[in-house]
Design a protein around this motif. Sequence first.
Motif, PDB file in Angstrom:
ATOM      1  N   PRO A  75      -8.015  -7.629  -3.463  1.00 25.45           N
ATOM      2  CA  PRO A  75      -7.792  -9.082  -3.329  1.00 25.45           C
ATOM      3  C   PRO A  75      -6.827  -9.460  -2.205  1.00 25.45           C
ATOM      4  N   VAL A  76      -5.762  -8.728  -2.044  1.00 29.02           N
ATOM      5  CA  VAL A  76      -4.791  -9.076  -1.001  1.00 29.02           C
ATOM      6  C   VAL A  76      -5.295  -8.673   0.381  1.00 29.02           C
ATOM      7  N   SER A  77      -6.130  -7.647   0.477  1.00 25.63           N
ATOM      8  CA  SER A  77      -6.662  -7.283   1.785  1.00 25.63           C
ATOM      9  C   SER A  77      -7.842  -8.166   2.172  1.00 25.63           C
TER      10      SER A  77
ATOM     11  N   ILE B 175      -8.000 -21.688   6.524  1.00 28.78           N
ATOM     12  CA  ILE B 175      -8.752 -21.360   7.749  1.00 28.78           C
ATOM     13  C   ILE B 175      -8.462 -19.922   8.175  1.00 28.78           C
ATOM     14  N   GLY B 176      -7.194 -19.530   8.097  1.00 28.35           N
ATOM     15  CA  GLY B 176      -6.825 -18.156   8.443  1.00 28.35           C
ATOM     16  C   GLY B 176      -7.492 -17.135   7.544  1.00 28.35           C
ATOM     17  N   ASN B 177      -7.575 -17.423   6.247  1.00 24.36           N
ATOM     18  CA  ASN B 177      -8.238 -16.505   5.323  1.00 24.36           C
ATOM     19  C   ASN B 177      -9.732 -16.394   5.620  1.00 24.36           C
ATOM     20  N   VAL B 178     -10.371 -17.510   5.977  1.00 22.42           N
ATOM     21  CA  VAL B 178     -11.794 -17.465   6.332  1.00 22.42           C
ATOM     22  C   VAL B 178     -12.001 -16.595   7.572  1.00 22.42           C
ATOM     23  N   ILE B 179     -11.163 -16.788   8.569  1.00 20.92           N
ATOM     24  CA  ILE B 179     -11.260 -15.959   9.783  1.00 20.92           C
ATOM     25  C   ILE B 179     -10.996 -14.496   9.442  1.00 20.92           C
TER      26      ILE B 179
ATOM     27  N   VAL C 121     -13.539 -11.351  10.122  1.00 19.96           N
ATOM     28  CA  VAL C 121     -13.174 -10.354  11.134  1.00 19.96           C
ATOM     29  C   VAL C 121     -12.785  -9.012  10.519  1.00 19.96           C
ATOM     30  N   ALA C 122     -11.976  -9.023   9.476  1.00 18.38           N
ATOM     31  CA  ALA C 122     -11.449  -7.753   8.968  1.00 18.38           C
ATOM     32  C   ALA C 122     -11.533  -7.586   7.462  1.00 18.38           C
ATOM     33  N   GLY C 123     -11.380  -8.649   6.712  1.00 15.28           N
ATOM     34  CA  GLY C 123     -11.223  -8.553   5.262  1.00 15.28           C
ATOM     35  C   GLY C 123     -12.357  -7.857   4.544  1.00 15.28           C
ATOM     36  N   ILE C 124     -13.591  -8.210   4.877  1.00 10.67           N
ATOM     37  CA  ILE C 124     -14.733  -7.608   4.187  1.00 10.67           C
ATOM     38  C   ILE C 124     -14.812  -6.113   4.469  1.00 10.67           C
ATOM     39  N   TRP C 125     -14.480  -5.716   5.678  1.00 14.67           N
ATOM     40  CA  TRP C 125     -14.548  -4.289   6.051  1.00 14.67           C
ATOM     41  C   TRP C 125     -13.441  -3.499   5.373  1.00 14.67           C
ATOM     42  N   ILE C 126     -12.260  -4.083   5.281  1.00 12.59           N
ATOM     43  CA  ILE C 126     -11.154  -3.416   4.595  1.00 12.59           C
ATOM     44  C   ILE C 126     -11.457  -3.284   3.106  1.00 12.59           C
ATOM     45  N   ALA C 127     -12.027  -4.340   2.512  1.00  9.04           N
ATOM     46  CA  ALA C 127     -12.382  -4.289   1.090  1.00  9.04           C
ATOM     47  C   ALA C 127     -13.432  -3.218   0.826  1.00  9.04           C
ATOM     48  N   ILE C 128     -14.427  -3.121   1.685  1.00  9.27           N
ATOM     49  CA  ILE C 128     -15.447  -2.068   1.548  1.00  9.27           C
ATOM     50  C   ILE C 128     -14.803  -0.694   1.674  1.00  9.27           C
ATOM     51  N   GLY C 129     -13.860  -0.554   2.601  1.00  9.80           N
ATOM     52  CA  GLY C 129     -13.143   0.711   2.755  1.00  9.80           C
ATOM     53  C   GLY C 129     -12.358   1.091   1.514  1.00  9.80           C
ATOM     54  N   HIS C 130     -11.736   0.101   0.872  1.00  7.68           N
ATOM     55  CA  HIS C 130     -10.994   0.383  -0.360  1.00  7.68           C
ATOM     56  C   HIS C 130     -11.939   0.827  -1.476  1.00  7.68           C
ATOM     57  N   VAL C 131     -13.107   0.194  -1.577  1.00 10.44           N
ATOM     58  CA  VAL C 131     -14.077   0.592  -2.606  1.00 10.44           C
ATOM     59  C   VAL C 131     -14.563   2.008  -2.346  1.00 10.44           C
ATOM     60  N   ILE C 132     -14.877   2.311  -1.087  1.00  9.45           N
ATOM     61  CA  ILE C 132     -15.392   3.641  -0.746  1.00  9.45           C
ATOM     62  C   ILE C 132     -14.346   4.720  -0.994  1.00  9.45           C
TER      63      ILE C 132
ATOM     64  N   ALA D  20       0.826  -1.212   0.000  1.00 11.69           N
ATOM     65  CA  ALA D  20       0.000   0.000   0.000  1.00 11.69           C
ATOM     66  C   ALA D  20       0.859   1.260   0.000  1.00 11.69           C
ATOM     67  N   LEU D  21       2.068   1.161   0.485  1.00  8.29           N
ATOM     68  CA  LEU D  21       2.962   2.312   0.506  1.00  8.29           C
ATOM     69  C   LEU D  21       3.495   2.639  -0.890  1.00  8.29           C
TER      70      LEU D  21
END
Length: 141
Positions: free
Chosen positions: A118-120, A76-80, A84-95, A55-56
């Motif tokens: 994709p990576v977030s 399993i880690g990706n599902v968690i 917990v965070a991935g969907i919110w970070i992706a929404i933040g990137h779209v916004i 991102a830098l």
Amino acid sequence: MRIMKTTLSAVLNVIWLLFGGLWLALGYFAAGILCCLLIVTIPFGIASFRIGLYALWPFGRTIVDRGPNVGFFSTIGNVIWIIVAGIWIAIGHVITAIPMFISIIGIPLGIANLKLIPVSLVPLGKVIVPSDAVLPTYQRA
């Protein structure tokens, strides 16, 4: 041609850094430090640092999957992470990408912001490589 491509990437990276890339990277670094404080979430912390570096300075680099067999724990880690965070970070990137698309100079910045999704969203099992790297080296059939 390669010099012009490298120069353009550097100019876009500086513009990206000034218009949000620094704050975005600092957020990922803060999340990485927080994740590394807890023993169980250290893989998420390492992934946050990797995403923060991307991102830098995103122009001139791309994301590649490590392969189809990344392992049970990565899955399993990706599902968690998604829950917990991935969907919110992706929404933040779209916004944050939407206002970047308003100006002509912001279009590449918006695309770079969308490239981070994709990576977030699923950070484990991804590698960030130079864009001009030989991709067959990183891809698995």
